[in-house]
Design a protein around this motif. Structure first.
Motif, mmCIF file in Angstrom:
data_model
loop_
_atom_site.group_PDB
_atom_site.id
_atom_site.type_symbol
_atom_site.label_atom_id
_atom_site.label_comp_id
_atom_site.label_asym_id
_atom_site.label_seq_id
_atom_site.Cartn_x
_atom_site.Cartn_y
_atom_site.Cartn_z
ATOM 1 N N ASN A 8 59.518 -12.293 96.158
ATOM 2 C CA ASN A 8 60.441 -11.944 95.082
ATOM 3 C C ASN A 8 60.621 -10.423 94.999
ATOM 4 O O ASN A 8 59.946 -9.656 95.687
ATOM 5 C CB ASN A 8 59.993 -12.556 93.746
ATOM 6 C CG ASN A 8 58.685 -11.989 93.243
ATOM 7 O OD1 ASN A 8 58.355 -10.834 93.480
ATOM 8 N ND2 ASN A 8 57.925 -12.809 92.535
ATOM 9 N N ASP A 9 61.521 -10.018 94.138
ATOM 10 C CA ASP A 9 61.856 -8.595 94.024
ATOM 11 C C ASP A 9 60.662 -7.738 93.625
ATOM 12 O O ASP A 9 60.471 -6.636 94.149
ATOM 13 C CB ASP A 9 62.973 -8.392 92.996
ATOM 14 C CG ASP A 9 64.278 -9.056 93.406
ATOM 15 O OD1 ASP A 9 64.408 -9.444 94.585
ATOM 16 O OD2 ASP A 9 65.167 -9.172 92.542
ATOM 17 N N HIS A 76 61.548 -9.104 84.400
ATOM 18 C CA HIS A 76 61.781 -9.106 85.846
ATOM 19 C C HIS A 76 62.580 -7.863 86.247
ATOM 20 O O HIS A 76 63.366 -7.335 85.457
ATOM 21 C CB HIS A 76 62.551 -10.353 86.271
ATOM 22 C CG HIS A 76 61.749 -11.602 86.171
ATOM 23 N ND1 HIS A 76 60.763 -11.920 87.064
ATOM 24 C CD2 HIS A 76 61.786 -12.616 85.277
ATOM 25 C CE1 HIS A 76 60.225 -13.073 86.735
ATOM 26 N NE2 HIS A 76 60.822 -13.519 85.640
#
Length: 124
Positions: A8-9, A76
């Motif tokens: 993921n980022d 996020h």
């Protein structure tokens, strides 16, 4: 080692900060590919009022600011980036509005008033 497609980022950003250039490159390319979708999500009005150059500029500044100042807690990276991008797009729209206002044209024969209420034309 995990493939970049499965990371993921936040994992890519963490690896990037630890010196993994390939992870940094993947994160940069991932966000660059999605820049127009992100702009549309952040500020739909900007898509019709700004050109690609201005959208790219807003994306670049937002991305650099987001990855530089992001802290790994509570939100996020993409959500944080969208917030930063929204601010950049608002700033770009404001700059464009000011540029348009500065390009106002005047008719030299149109009557105008001076500070004392006297009428004159610019051609006088």
């Amino acid at each position: 080692m995990l493939s970049f497609n499965t990371r993921n980022d936040e994992e890519l950003l963490h690896s990037s900060r630890m010196g993994d250039f390939a992870a940094e490159q993947e994160l940069t390319e991932r966000y660059f590919r999605g820049r127009f979708s992100a702009c549309k999500l952040a500020c739909p009005d900007a898509m019709s009022q700004l050109d690609d150059w201005e959208l790219n500029d807003a994306h670049f500044h937002a991305f650099v600011q987001a990855v530089t100042s992001y802290r790994f807690q509570g939100v996020h990276l993409f959500t944080y980036y969208i917030d930063v991008l929204r601010n950049e797009l608002f700033d770009a729209l404001e700059r464009k509005s000011k540029e348009r206002a500065a390009m106002t044209f005047y008719d030299f024969d149109a009557p105008m008033l001076d500070g004392k209420g006297n009428e004159f034309t610019l051609s006088d």
